[in-house]
Design a protein around this motif. Structure first.
Motif, short mmCIF file in Angstrom:
data_model
loop_
_atom_site.label_atom_id
_atom_site.label_comp_id
_atom_site.label_asym_id
_atom_site.label_seq_id
_atom_site.Cartn_x
_atom_site.Cartn_y
_atom_site.Cartn_z
N LEU A 1 0.81 -1.00 0.07
CA LEU A 1 0.40 0.04 0.44
C LEU A 1 0.66 1.14 -0.20
O LEU A 1 0.49 2.48 -0.34
CB LEU A 1 -1.06 0.32 1.38
CG LEU A 1 -1.53 1.55 1.35
CD1 LEU A 1 -2.98 1.13 0.50
CD2 LEU A 1 -2.67 1.11 2.69
N VAL B 1 -7.50 -0.98 -2.60
CA VAL B 1 -6.73 -1.49 -1.38
C VAL B 1 -7.60 -2.91 -1.37
O VAL B 1 -9.05 -2.85 -1.53
CB VAL B 1 -6.97 -0.54 -0.59
CG1 VAL B 1 -6.86 -2.00 0.79
CG2 VAL B 1 -6.52 -0.14 -0.65
N THR C 1 -5.69 -4.58 4.49
CA THR C 1 -5.26 -3.13 5.44
C THR C 1 -5.25 -3.97 6.53
O THR C 1 -5.76 -4.90 7.33
CB THR C 1 -5.59 -2.02 5.56
OG1 THR C 1 -7.01 -2.17 6.04
CG2 THR C 1 -5.65 -1.09 4.03
N LEU D 1 -3.90 5.46 10.64
CA LEU D 1 -5.00 6.97 9.52
C LEU D 1 -6.05 6.69 10.35
O LEU D 1 -6.48 7.96 10.43
CB LEU D 1 -5.15 5.58 7.96
CG LEU D 1 -4.39 5.03 7.48
CD1 LEU D 1 -4.58 4.66 6.23
CD2 LEU D 1 -3.56 6.50 6.62
N ARG E 1 -6.29 10.34 11.03
CA ARG E 1 -7.89 11.24 10.30
C ARG E 1 -8.29 11.90 10.96
O ARG E 1 -8.56 13.04 11.46
CB ARG E 1 -8.69 10.47 9.78
CG ARG E 1 -9.53 11.20 9.27
CD ARG E 1 -11.00 9.78 8.21
NE ARG E 1 -11.63 10.01 7.87
CZ ARG E 1 -12.54 8.97 7.54
NH1 ARG E 1 -12.66 7.80 7.68
NH2 ARG E 1 -13.52 9.86 6.96
N PHE F 1 -17.18 3.91 1.53
CA PHE F 1 -16.38 5.10 1.53
C PHE F 1 -15.08 5.23 2.00
O PHE F 1 -14.24 5.63 2.00
CB PHE F 1 -17.46 6.63 1.78
CG PHE F 1 -17.04 7.31 1.95
CD1 PHE F 1 -16.32 8.23 1.55
CD2 PHE F 1 -17.08 8.35 3.10
CE1 PHE F 1 -15.70 9.62 0.78
CE2 PHE F 1 -15.61 9.43 2.98
CZ PHE F 1 -16.06 10.01 2.05
N GLU F 2 -15.68 4.50 3.68
CA GLU F 2 -14.32 4.30 5.01
C GLU F 2 -13.23 3.82 3.88
O GLU F 2 -12.10 3.91 4.05
CB GLU F 2 -14.92 4.30 5.88
CG GLU F 2 -15.82 4.59 6.76
CD GLU F 2 -14.92 6.47 7.09
OE1 GLU F 2 -14.23 6.27 7.87
OE2 GLU F 2 -15.69 7.09 7.33
N ASP F 3 -14.01 2.70 3.22
CA ASP F 3 -12.66 2.12 2.90
C ASP F 3 -11.68 2.86 1.66
O ASP F 3 -10.52 2.66 1.22
CB ASP F 3 -13.70 0.64 1.45
CG ASP F 3 -13.80 -0.56 2.69
OD1 ASP F 3 -13.01 -0.44 4.36
OD2 ASP F 3 -14.54 -1.06 1.93
N TYR F 4 -12.40 4.03 1.08
CA TYR F 4 -11.84 4.80 -0.06
C TYR F 4 -10.90 5.89 0.57
O TYR F 4 -9.91 6.07 0.05
CB TYR F 4 -12.82 4.66 -0.85
CG TYR F 4 -12.54 5.70 -2.27
CD1 TYR F 4 -11.56 4.87 -2.92
CD2 TYR F 4 -12.48 7.27 -2.11
CE1 TYR F 4 -11.13 5.44 -4.82
CE2 TYR F 4 -11.96 7.84 -3.97
CZ TYR F 4 -11.22 6.98 -4.63
OH TYR F 4 -11.13 7.05 -5.92
N ILE F 5 -11.30 6.26 0.98
CA ILE F 5 -10.90 6.95 2.61
C ILE F 5 -8.96 6.69 2.54
O ILE F 5 -8.08 7.05 2.46
CB ILE F 5 -11.49 7.54 3.98
CG1 ILE F 5 -12.58 8.03 3.64
CG2 ILE F 5 -10.36 8.49 4.81
CD1 ILE F 5 -12.16 9.51 3.32
N VAL F 6 -9.48 4.99 2.70
CA VAL F 6 -7.78 4.77 3.14
C VAL F 6 -7.26 4.59 2.43
O VAL F 6 -5.84 5.07 1.90
CB VAL F 6 -8.22 2.70 4.31
CG1 VAL F 6 -7.16 2.37 3.79
CG2 VAL F 6 -8.82 3.21 4.60
#
Lengths: 255, 150
Positions: free
Chosen positions: A222, A237, A240, A248, A252, B118-123
């Protein structure tokens, strides 16, 4: 170090068996079913024979390309190829790229019926791809001879590159060296060829009796350096680690 | 009643398209038509659009326009519309998600309708921000972009 990984580092490639053969078999059966659905032909009882004999239903040249593109599209819509391939070879791939993994979103499908006039020309992926990727070349049929792909290992790739830089106009000399150093890979179904994108590779016109159907797909860590491709279009992805997700989320919330 | 979508267009810095093999960047009109078709595929229509500038992202005033439209969702030409310099503006993406609750990205072929995806995409976005910030040197760009790959 594991012998396979040591070989990968020394040569730039390794031919490895799956860690989850049943998963790989399911993926291959799904691909066979989609291929025959596109062709409007009922599949037989043996997946390997169905795929070996695909050329009986598709002409070489433009029809083969149209079929390949259609198969690529339905596979990317209906199958999670990146996850299935990574899971099928997880122990080797996780050892190479780690557990925070990006996978190529749409796998490349290669269909080479006997005599198809469009083999893959000699090239290497990196640059422009990142040298921190691993390429998984996954034959869905037994591949040997001209039905397979050729590869130049690390030292041979360096040698031909040095020659090209020293003699940029000597095409005949370059071809002779290439012919001497390129090795056609013997990869039976049930194995994958993992290779580093800095290796030169390509394919010849398939002079064998059966078709080649293979996938190739790239994985990288990643956080490993990117190449030229837009990561948001090219990668997704796959996995993870809990630690990465914590980091992360912390960044955030408090960054 | 058809769902109401707001489009986010991208004003390219150059008329030259960044994509190899494409002659030029898409015009404003072409982007609107493409996003309108995207909205139709989702069973809705485009009721308004705002424009981001390449490399500068979306201005706060544009966000206010999105909010005022009370859209069912937001359809963006590309995630690059939220890129400032080399990184995607995660705070802006978060804010737009909070307003719309549905985001589509045409070029990237992504469509988020729930918090989990959406949270997956934020990662992905945060990770690529880290990588791109670290890889920002001209030397690295020259290394991966050099032409003697074969």
């Amino acid at each position: 170090m594991d012998a396979t990984l040591a070989g990968f580092e020394a040569q730039g490639f390794a031919i490895v068996p799956p860690t989850d053969r049943a998963r790989l078999d399911r993926l291959r059966t799904s691909v066979r079913d989609l291929a025959y659905e596109i062709l409007g032909v009922a599949p037989g009882d043996h997946v390997d024979a169905d795929l070996d004999r695909l050329h009986e239903h598709v002409e070489p040249g433009d029809p083969a390309t149209t079929f390949r593109l259609a198969l690529t599209r339905v596979m990317s819509e209906q199958l999670d190829v990146g996850r299935e391939v990574f899971s099928s070879f997880e122990s080797q791939l996780a050892s190479l790229v780690g557990v925070d993994v990006l996978a190529q979103r749409v796998p490349n499908v290669v269909f080479q019926p006997p005599g198809d006039p469009r083999p893959t020309e000699l090239h290497r992926d990196a640059p422009a791809n990142s040298p921190y990727e691993v390429v998984v070349w996954l034959p869905l049929v037994d591949c040997a001879g001209t039905k397979s792909m050729y590869l130049l290992d690390r030292s041979a790739s360096s040698e031909v590159l040095d020659f090209h830089r020293a003699h940029p106009d000597d095409a005949d000399g370059f071809q002779r060296l290439l012919d001497e150093r390129a090795v056609l890979m013997d990869v039976p179904y049930g194995h994958a060829l993992l290779f580093w994108p800095g290796l030169f590779h390509g394919s010849l016109v398939n002079r064998e009796a059966d078709s080649r159907l293979s996938l190739n797909i790239r994985f990288k860590h990643l956080f490993a350096p990117l190449g030229m491709k837009d990561p948001f279009r090219y990668f997704t992805v796959l996995h993870t680690s809990p630690l990465t997700r914590l980091g992360l989320a912390f960044e955030r919330a408090e960054g | 009643m058809a769902e109401r979508y707001v489009g986010v267009l991208l004003e390219y810095a150059s008329a030259t398209n960044p994509e190899p093999g494409v002659a030029r960047a898409p015009t404003h009109g072409e982007q609107v038509r493409a996003l309108d078709r995207f909205a139709e595929r989702l069973g809705g229509r485009l009721i308004a659009s705002v424009t981001a500038r390449q490399g500068a992202g979306l201005e706060r005033a544009a966000v206010a326009d999105v909010e005022a439209a009370q859209p069912a969702g937001l359809l963006m030409l590309t995630i690059d519309a939220l890129r400032t310099d080399r990184t995607i503006d995660v705070d802006m993406l978060d804010r737009l998600w909070g307003i719309a609750g549905e985001i589509g990205l045409l070029i990237e072929d992504e469509h988020f309708v729930d918090d989990a995806t959406f949270e997956d995409y934020i990662v992905m976005v945060m990770s690529m921000n880290h990588v791109r910030a670290r890889d920002a040197s001209p030397d690295w760009a020259a290394f991966v972009g050099r032409s003697d790959r074969s």
